[in-house]
Each structure stands twice: as structure tokens, then as C-alpha cells.
Design a protein around this motif. Structure first.
Motif, PDB file in Angstrom:
ATOM      1  N   GLU B  59      23.033  -1.948  31.132  1.00 22.58           N
ATOM      2  CA  GLU B  59      22.046  -1.147  31.871  1.00 22.58           C
ATOM      3  C   GLU B  59      20.996  -2.040  32.523  1.00 22.58           C
ATOM      4  O   GLU B  59      20.486  -1.749  33.598  1.00 22.58           O
ATOM      5  N   ASP B  67      21.872   7.209  41.606  1.00 20.87           N
ATOM      6  CA  ASP B  67      20.825   7.959  42.292  1.00 20.87           C
ATOM      7  C   ASP B  67      20.369   7.258  43.571  1.00 20.87           C
ATOM      8  O   ASP B  67      19.940   7.880  44.517  1.00 20.87           O
ATOM      9  N   THR B 447       8.253  -5.940  39.033  1.00 17.53           N
ATOM     10  CA  THR B 447       8.702  -4.600  39.383  1.00 17.53           C
ATOM     11  C   THR B 447       8.785  -4.420  40.895  1.00 17.53           C
ATOM     12  O   THR B 447       9.654  -3.722  41.379  1.00 17.53           O
ATOM     13  N   HIS B 448       7.901  -5.070  41.650  1.00 16.08           N
ATOM     14  CA  HIS B 448       7.913  -4.847  43.093  1.00 16.08           C
ATOM     15  C   HIS B 448       8.909  -5.708  43.845  1.00 16.08           C
ATOM     16  O   HIS B 448       9.434  -5.292  44.866  1.00 16.08           O
ATOM     17  N   LYS B 450      11.379  -7.952  42.164  1.00 17.99           N
ATOM     18  CA  LYS B 450      12.483  -8.408  41.312  1.00 17.99           C
ATOM     19  C   LYS B 450      12.388  -9.905  41.012  1.00 17.99           C
ATOM     20  O   LYS B 450      13.252 -10.445  40.317  1.00 17.99           O
ATOM     21  N   THR B 517      -6.640   7.395  32.800  1.00 18.00           N
ATOM     22  CA  THR B 517      -5.666   8.470  32.990  1.00 18.00           C
ATOM     23  C   THR B 517      -6.103   9.666  32.169  1.00 18.00           C
ATOM     24  O   THR B 517      -6.885   9.518  31.214  1.00 18.00           O
ATOM     25  N   ALA B 518      -5.599  10.820  32.520  1.00 22.48           N
ATOM     26  CA  ALA B 518      -6.047  12.031  31.841  1.00 22.48           C
ATOM     27  C   ALA B 518      -5.595  12.063  30.384  1.00 22.48           C
ATOM     28  O   ALA B 518      -6.363  12.380  29.482  1.00 22.48           O
ATOM     29  N   GLU B 519      -4.338  11.707  30.149  1.00 26.18           N
ATOM     30  CA  GLU B 519      -3.804  11.870  28.798  1.00 26.18           C
ATOM     31  C   GLU B 519      -3.176  10.607  28.248  1.00 26.18           C
ATOM     32  O   GLU B 519      -2.385  10.653  27.323  1.00 26.18           O
ATOM     33  N   GLY B 520      -3.495   9.449  28.858  1.00 29.12           N
ATOM     34  CA  GLY B 520      -2.918   8.213  28.363  1.00 29.12           C
ATOM     35  C   GLY B 520      -1.459   8.095  28.755  1.00 29.12           C
ATOM     36  O   GLY B 520      -0.990   8.784  29.660  1.00 29.12           O
ATOM     37  N   CYS B 521      -0.745   7.227  28.070  1.00 28.08           N
ATOM     38  CA  CYS B 521       0.669   7.017  28.399  1.00 28.08           C
ATOM     39  C   CYS B 521       1.461   6.838  27.106  1.00 28.08           C
ATOM     40  O   CYS B 521       0.904   6.868  26.016  1.00 28.08           O
ATOM     41  N   ALA B 522       2.760   6.618  27.265  1.00 21.39           N
ATOM     42  CA  ALA B 522       3.621   6.493  26.089  1.00 21.39           C
ATOM     43  C   ALA B 522       3.341   5.215  25.313  1.00 21.39           C
ATOM     44  O   ALA B 522       3.848   5.022  24.221  1.00 21.39           O
TER      45      ALA B 522
END
Lengths: 116, 815
Positions: B59, B67, B447-448, B450, B517-522
Motif C-alpha cells: 500500500e 480513485d 506530502t506536497h 513526494k 481546530t474545533a475538535e482536535g484530530c486523531a
């Protein structure tokens, strides 16, 4: 073909059946559907498989209008299914609406048999 | 007006890069159809070696998922080979029976491995190393066989050999020439590499002429011309590649060694273009990645209607993708009329050679220290006169007059200088991403663009580019790292402020500490949940929705979405009734795999999520509770049998282990926490690679901390020696609490101790007052954490929504 038929809606449960910042699964013939409830009580629905590695999105952590896939950590926008970041891919969205606290999925071909 | 139709044969790197370049130049101009013979989406073929070595998953090397094709309106047919081209009708036909018309056709069909014409070459167990199915075949062979023979000691052969050795096979490499990788390396560097690989247990035979592959029904032996025979369960042929020209020939195109193309990448048919390893351009064929990127650009220019673009050939550099081996090679060497500058440092295993002609670099070989490779390569490509640098050239960029400033050299590179060879990213692209897209970390750049996303070899270069592009802006990033993108505060600051400001919920923390951020992240939500739980035992209410799925449903998610269940077995002890209950559960729920774990537990794999509460209920009835094998928490206490049974045992390690586990189970920690107790210094329980390891000696117990197995094995540091079991328990509780209170979330004890120092930890443990207070705080928090999560959920009273579907839909009655 679906587009030719008028949209119809199937009730699958109440908003309060899903924890805030959580999700639950609706079993469907075409594959599981993840129904999300955000911290602001908005409801969204995606196919319960991320397009990247088949991760069950219903098991992810929900934050704002986003969910982080439990398998590889990709983040998806609940509103349109797009992943965040440049390696973009898109999870399939499922039409969903809330009528008087009841969640309805839009699909003319299904009916509900059992509820939790 | 209908769109022009472009059909691409070949779903590999060259073909799809061309499509990507085309979409940048002329989006929407063509109706694009892609045929690929392999059943996969487009992946990074040059990263197959790390996949074989187990360093990356498939992966991780996918370049374009399905996609992507969909999003760009491209029709993709995978697993369907094109078998014919009708140039008159302008159609292609696939094995699967599809016929598709084209206006422009792109052949990007790559190459095939060369198969030596020797007896036995068709035996099962003889493979090449070109695609994912080869890697899968190698990994499978390593599971059943022991001996592998790799024919060919070039780049590909050596990467295959290294990967097979890492998979546990005994590998012999046969190489026809006297020096391995002789096309890229000179004798000296070849020897250094050979010595390194032999040190890893790979046998290398040079000047080896393979005469035959022997076997009855499958590969068994390889025979050399000198009569030697080698055992072989697997033979990998990696003697070279040959352009795949079959389709070109069949279509009547001009074919030589490869499909002949001109400088515009057009074949002898003006409507058929070709790129990649299948082409022959100006008499040259190519087998490395950099030329593909150049060809793709030119080809895309032409498809987009820019006729002046021309491909004039590529000079390539090579890096070996074997972890721990630094090797860089570019250009030529050994030609007449050249001079050498050579540098050796035997003790460090460094060898550098620069080949010059008329004061211009024509080749370089670097071993052991390759950081100047890209610089030399750029000087080579630019045909720069190096006379002014000559005195210090061999010492690299850091040695010249300008180079007192380590960034000057990077700053001086032209925009076209290649930074990331794996992904074909040049300096201009990286700098543009930093300037225009606001990238301010290596991660952002990765990320932008590679760049540095594949082998990671250029991470240092990317960092330097960040530093010289952002100036002080980048320096600011080198302080304590923020917890995540949601805050500017580091982990330690957040913990400190939670306590000082008496913040007792996640929303309170986010509000008071100005989360962006409103609710944070993972990433920050689970960390905050842990910090709050640790700071306010009994007061803070655990937020399930801030936990990773494993801790939410108290089982380990597997790759197919099922779960694994591990019941607790105190100290690794079990009995007939527990085993019987486990056997019954396995049968009743048809659990496909039962596995004994490294921590002396039994793992039930493949349990359906909706079955979890019923499985737990049955296990509970037999007296078993959750083993927390999924938790950032206390996992297992492994024990040897100790003085209860063992002839050598000095203390009762089993009962010590059970006492430790009864005291500590259920606790949440920054990362997983493993323990072991050995009954004598022979240490059969492997206590010295555990977070907390106890080893019995005649006079008492040695306590060790900060070890772990895994990717980076670390042996423990000896913390202290104690005499009684009570002291063992107290130090254990105190150490756990210190770790709980002071380590960062997802930091195991090993990196934590390396960060704060074992002396600091020991000082805390030796201060009796501190130790006792820590232990008391640990015991207090255990009051709230020692609740069996399985029993709660099996009763149906807790989190039922996690396990039951919201609804089940069936199709309307058939029309």
C-alpha cells in the motif's frame, strides 16, 4: 439507472442512536454504510470502506467534519468523501437526511428489516 | 466536438507519469484509456526492494490508487494484456476481448527480465524480480524453503539477495564478472560492498558461470561450470532486463533492441508514441527511473501539442536500496584519458572516487559517505570546469572556500538540480512548495512534492532547502515539536498546563490552550484523553470517542476489519478449564486462527466485531478477563518457571509475576508496557528487553527498565537491586507512575529513558519518599482503572452501539 428513479428515503434510526463524534454501521446489500454523527449533531454517511485500503471508516476517530481511518490514518472529509492531503482519493458518499431526529438514507432500492 | 482518444498500453511508472504530465499540460484534451497487464493500480516499481525487505507495505508504494483514475476520468483496465494493434483501423485488442479505438497510442510496456538459456530455466521456483508477483513468490518461498540462489550481482540481484536474507533465507549470489555491480562500481567499491553483504550472511561467488538448474518437478540445485552444485529452493534470475518489444514487432513498428523512437518519443508510426524501458532512443536503452521522468515530460509535450520539445538522453545516478549501505554511483569510469581523485578512510569504511576528463567530472563512485553525490552529479551534468575546486573537491561541498556555511552549497544548486531521485523531484519544485504552498517541515514537503517520500535518502537535503528558503522561519521549528497541527504547544507544556490550570475535560483544554481546530484530530485527542485521565484519576470521565478503535472496542483491529481477542493469563499461567473454555469459544464462533503470542498468551484472530460481546461473555464465565493486548497500557507479565520447577531457579518467578500482574493490570500508560520475571540470571523470560524486567539473583531481585524488542531492539538499563517481593512491587508501581506522569503519549520507556537519562529515573526511585508517593498515586489510580472492560460490555450495558449495526437493509422484493 438510480438517477432515473425518484429519490426515496429509508429510515435507519435516530440521531441519538449514534454517539457524538462517532459512527454506526448500516448493513446494506451493496456493502456496509457508515453513518456519522459529528460533535455538532450533523449526520453524514459514507461507504464503510476507505478507497485507499478498505479500512472500515465507521471505526475511525471523528473530529470536526472529518474521520481518520483506523487502518492507515488517512483523513476523509465527511461532507464529500474527499481525503485531506495531496494524495487525494474519495470515499463514496451516501445521500442522508434527518427528519425530526430520524436518520434517513436515500436509496430507492432498499428497505429496512431490522433495527438495533 | 468529440475528444481525441488516447490509449495507453502499460500501467507502470513511465506510462502513468506521462499521463500525469499530460493532465498538467492539457487537462481534458484526451479521452484516456489505460490497459495494464498486472492486476494492481500503478505502483512504484523501484520500491519493490523495500517491500521484499519488509520495510514497506505494498500500500505504501502505490503511486495512483484507482480513485485517481476515476477522478481524472481515465478508464482503467487492469489484469488485461493487449495482444494486438491494428494500425490501419487504429484499434487495440486485449486478451480479454476488448477492442478500443485510438487517435494516439502510447506504448509504455517496459521490459522483461533476461532469462539465461540454460537447462532447467523453466522449472517451478525459477523467477525474475520485476513485479509484485515476483516479490510475493519470494516471500512465499522464504516461508517454506531455506536456500536461495540469486543469479546476477547487479543492482537488482543484490537488492533481491538482501531482501531474501532478511526473510530468513540462506542466500548465495552468483555473478559472472569479477566485481559485483561492475557497471556502477569500480573494484574497490565493489569489494567494500561485497564485504558488507557477506557480513550480513549473504554468500557471493564472483566469476561464477551458471551451467544448469537442476531439479525434479521443482528447483533443487544450481550447477556451476566448474562442477560445484549449490542447494536451491528458489532461483532468482537478475542478470538484466530486455526491452519488451513483442507488441511493437507485431504491429510492424521499427524495432531494434527496443522500440525505436525519435527525439519526440514518436515511433515509426506518427500516431504511436512510446516511453520507458521498452524504447530505444539514439541507440540507447534505459533501465533506471530518471530517464523515464524526462521521457514522460517530452512525450506529454508532444501529446499536448508542443512540437519543439526534444529528448536528448539522460545521464543517470544510481543508489543501492539496501538499508545501512550507502552507495552512490554516476557517470562512467575506467575509460581511457581520464584521471582519478580518490579518498579512502579504511576505519570508517569510506571510499570516494571522482573521475575527471579535462577538468570535468565524468563519473563518481561513493561508498560509505554519499552525501555529496547529488553535488558531484550536478557538476557532471553541467560539465562544470572544476579546476578552481580541484584541491578540495574530493572532500565534498563542505570543504571549499564558500562552504564554511553548510547551506551555501545547497543554496547554490540550480533549480534543475535533482533532489529526490526516486520521485524525480528537482530543487525548483521543492523550493516552490516551500514558498508558495507554505510547507514548513520535511513532512509538508513530502506530502506536497513526494520528495523524500520513497527511500528517504534525500531527507537531509530537503531539510537544508527548508532552512535556506525559510531562513529563521525554519529555525523556529527546531524547538520542542508541537503536539500536532492543532496546537503550537508541545506535549510537556500541555501536560503542565492541564495540572496548573486545573483543566478537566478535552473541550476545556482546547479552549484554554487555544486549539486551532474545533475538535482536535486523531493525533491529539487520544493524547489529551490520556493526559487528563492520568492527571485526574477518578474525576475525569474517559472519552471513548477520543480513543483509537482498539481501545474503544477492547480488541485489536486486523487488516480485514475483524478483531483479535486475547484473554489475560496471569503470569502466563493457565489451566484445563480456561483452555477448555477457549476451545469452546473457538468452535462456537468459528474463529479461524489461534496463536500463542510472544507474551505467553493465546490470541484468537478473526473474530467478527458483532461477536465480540458474546465471545467475552463466554470467556468471562470461565473466569477470564481482558488481556489488554490492544491497550496503551499494561500488556503482559512473562515469566519463566523459576524455583517452583526449574533445577536452576533461585526465586519463585511465576508467583512474583502473578503478583506484579495482579497489581498492575488495567492501568493506562503513554504507550504499551510489558514486563517479565526471570527466576535466575539465565533470564529465560527475556526480562532485559522489557519495559520493566525482574531477574532473580541469590540475594534478591535485579530490576531492569527501558528495554524493548521490535524494530530497534534496546536492552534494559539496570535500575537497582532489591531484596524482597514487596520492594519489587513498590519499585514497579513507582516506576510505572513516573512513566505515566512524565513520558509523552506514544513514547515507550526506551526512548523516554534515553531522553531523560537513567540517572534521573534511578535518583527518583532511590529517594524513598518520592518512590513511596509515586507508588501510592499509582495504587490510587488503579482503583478506577482495574475494571474488566469485557464484563461491562458483555453485559450489554456499556457501549452496545459499538457492536450492533444501526439497521440492516435488504433489497425491495424483486420486480
Amino acid at each position: 439507472m438510480n438517477a432515473m428513479l425518484p429519490q426515496s428515503w429509508v429510515a435507519v434510526g435516530r440521531v441519538t442512536d449514534i454517539p457524538r463524534r462517532g459512527a454506526r454501521v448500516v448493513k446494506a446489500p451493496g456493502g456496509d454504510i457508515a453513518v456519522f454523527r459529528t460533535g455538532a449533531d450533523e449526520v453524514y454517511a459514507l461507504r464503510d470502506r476507505c478507497p485507499h485500503g478498505n479500512g472500515p471508516l465507521s471505526n475511525g476517530i471523528v473530529h470536526d467534519r472529518k474521520v481518520t481511518c483506523p487502518l492507515h490514518g488517512m483523513v476523509f472529509d465527511l461532507t464529500d468523501g474527499h481525503s485531506i492531503g495531496p494524495d487525494a482519493c474519495q470515499a463514496r458518499t451516501i445521500p442522508v437526511r434527518v427528519v425530526a431526529g430520524v436518520i434517513e438514507l436515500g436509496n430507492p432500492l432498499y428497505t429496512e428489516t431490522a433495527s438495533a | 466536438m468529440t475528444k481525441e482518444r488516447l490509449v495507453v498500453i502499460g500501467n507502470g511508472m513511465a506510462g502513468i507519469r506521462t499521463v500525469e504530465e499530460l493532465l498538467l499540460r492539457a487537462p481534458g484534451r484526451y479521452d484516456i484509456t489505460v490497459f495494464g497487464a498486472e492486476p494492481h493500480p500503478n505502483y512504484n516499481r523501484i520500491m519493490l526492494s523495500p517491500v521484499l525487505a519488509g520495510e514497506k507495505s505494498f500500500e505504501q508504494i502505490i503511486l495512483n490508487g484507482r480513485d485517481w483514475y476515476e477522478a481524472n476520468g481515465i478508464t482503467l483496465h487492469t489484469g488485461d494484456r493487449i495482444e494486438g494493434i491494428d494500425r490501419t483501423a487504429k484499434t487495440v485488442t486485449s486478451v480479454g476481448g476488448k477492442t478500443v479505438a485510438y487517435d494516439k497510442l502510447l506504448l509504455a510496456i517496459g521490459s522483461d527480465p533476461v532469462v539465461l538459456p540454460i537447462p532447467g530455466k523453466e522449472l517451478p521456483g525459477v523467477i525474475g524480480f520485476r513485479d509484485l508477483s515476483d516479490v510475493e513468490a519470494m516471500v512465499a518461498a522464504a516461508k517454506t524453503g531455506t536456500h536461495a540462489v540469486v543469479i546476477g550481482g547487479g543492482l537488482l540481484g543484490l537488492e533481491a539477495a538482501n531482501g531474501l536474507a532478511l526473510n530468513g533465507m540462506e542466500v548465495t549470489v552468483l555473478h559472472l564478472m569479477g566485481t559485483i555491480m561492475e557497471r556502477q562500481l569500480d573494484e574497490a567499491a565493489g569489494w567494500l560492498l561485497q564485504a558488507e553483504l557477506e557480513g550480513r550472511g549473504i554468500k557471493i561467488i564472483t566469476k561464477a558461470q551458471t551451467e544448469a538448474i537442476l531439479g525434479d518437478g521443482k528447483v533443487q540445485k544450481v550447477r556451476l561450470a566448474d562442477g560445484r552444485e549449490l542447494d536451491a529452493d528458489l532461483v532468482v534470475m537478475a542478470v538484466g532486463i530486455r526491452p519488451n518489444t513483442a507488441l511493437g514487432k507485431l504491429a510492424g513498428l521499427e524495432v531494434n533492441r527496443g522500440i525505436v523512437v525519435d527525439d519526440r518519443m514518436v515511433t515509426s508510426d506518427p500516431d504511436i508514441l512510446s516511453v520507458g524501458e521498452c524504447v530505444e532512443h539514439r541507440g540507447q536503452t534505459y533501465g533506471l527511473v530518471a530517464p523515464l521522468w524526462d521521457m514522460a515530460k517530452v512525450c506529454a509535450d508532444h501529446l499536448a501539442g508542443a512540437p519543439e520539445s526534444a529528448y536528448t538522453g539522460t545521464v543517470s545516478a544510481t543508489r543501492l536500496k539496501v538499508t545501512g549501505v550507502e552507495l552512490y554511483s554516476a557517470g562512467t569510469f575506467g575509460d581511457a584519458g581520464t584521471e582519478d581523485i580518490v579518498f579512502r578512510d579504511g576505519a570508517r569504511g569510506v571510499y570516494k572516487r571522482i573521475v575527471l576528463r579535462d577538468n570535468r567530472i565524468v563519473g563518481t563512485v561513493l561508498y560509505g559517505d554519499t552525501k555529496d553525490g547529488p553535488w558531484y552529479f550536478q557538476l557532471l551534468k553541467d560539465a562544470e570546469d572544476i579546476a578552481p575546486l580541484r584541491d578540495t573537491l574530493i572532500f565534498g561541498q563542505g570543504a571549499g572556500a564558500q562552504a564554511q556555511d553548510p547551506f551555501a552549497a545547497v543554496a547554490a544548486l540550480p533549480d534543475t538540480a535533482e533532489i529526490c531521485g526516486c520521485n524525480g523531484v528537482n530543487k525548483g519544485t521543492v523550493v516552490a512548495a516551500i514558498r508558495d504552498k507554505g510547507c514548513c517541515s520535511v513532512e509538508d514537503v513530502r506530502t506536497h512534492t513526494k520528495a523524500s517520500a520513497s527511500c528517504g535518502g534525500c531527507t537531509g537535503l530537503v531539510e537544508k532547502l527548508l532552512a535556506c528558503t525559510l531562513g529563521d522561519g525554519y529555525q523556529a521549528q527546531t524547538g520542542p515539536k508541537p503536539m500536532c497541527k492543532c496546537t503550537h504547544l508541545a506535549h510537556d507544556d500541555v501536560r503542565r498546563l492541564i495540572v496548573i490550570d486545573k483543566l478537566k475535560s478535552i473541550p476545556a483544554v482546547m479552549q484554554a490552550l487555544e486549539w486551532t481546530t474545533a475538535e482536535g484530530c486523531a493525533s491529539c485527542r487520544p493524547a489529551l484523553n490520556y493526559y487528563l485521565m492520568c492527571a485526574w484519576p477518578g474525576e475525569y470521565k474517559d472519552d471513548n470517542q477520543s480513543r483509537f478503535i482498539n481501545e474503544r472496542v477492547h480488541a485489536n483491529i486486523q487488516k480485514d476489519g475483524t478483531y483479535s481477542v486475547v484473554p489475560r493469563m496471569w503470569g502466563g499461567l493457565t489451566n484445563a478449564s480456561e483452555l477448555r473454555a477457549i476451545a469452546d469459544v473457538v468452535e462456537r464462533f468459528q474463529i479461524p486462527t489461534v496463536k500463542v503470542t510472544g507474551g505467553q498468551r493465546i490470541d484468537l484472530l478473526g473474530v467478527k466485531k458483532e461477536d465480540l460481546p458474546a465471545v467475552w461473555s463466554d470467556l468471562n464465565k470461565a473466569g477470564m478477563v481482558s488481556g489488554h493486548a490492544y491497550a496503551k497500557g499494561l500488556r503482559t507479565v512473562k515469566t519463566c518457571v523459576g524455583s517452583e520447577w526449574c533445577r536452576f531457579g533461585t526465586q519463585a518467578s511465576m508467583s512474583m509475576g502473578v503478583k506484579l500482574e495482579k497489581m498492575t493490570w488495567g492501568t493506562w500508560t503513554p504507550h504499551k508496557f510489558k514486563m517479565a520475571v526471570s527466576g535466575c540470571p539465565r533470564n529465560c523470560a527475556e526480562a532485559t528487553i522489557k519495559d520493566f524486567g525482574v531477574v532473580a539473583v541469590d540475594s534478591g531481585w535485579e530490576l531492569h527498565v527501558g528495554g524493548n524488542g521490535g524494530l530497534h531492539v534496546r536492552a534494559t538499563d539496570l535500575l537497582m537491586k532489591v531484596e524482597t517481593e514487596d520492594e519489587v512491587l513498590e519499585v514497579c508501581g513507582a516506576f510505572l507512575q513516573l512513566y505515566r506522569e512524565e513520558a509523552r503519549y506514544l513514547e515507550r520507556t526506551a526512548p523516554w529513558i534515553e531522553r531523560v537519562g537513567i540517572d534521573y529515573v534511578r535518583a527518583r526511585m532511590e529517594d524513598v519518599e518520592v518512590r513511596e508517593a509515586l507508588h501510592q498515586r499509582f495504587l490510587y489510580s488503579q482503583k478506577f482503572e482495574q475494571i474488566d472492560p469485557w464484563a461491562e460490555r458483555a453485559s450489554g450495558a456499556v457501549d452496545n452501539h459499538e457492536f450492533a449495526p444501526l439497521a440492516s437493509l435488504v433489497p425491495l422484493a424483486a420486480e
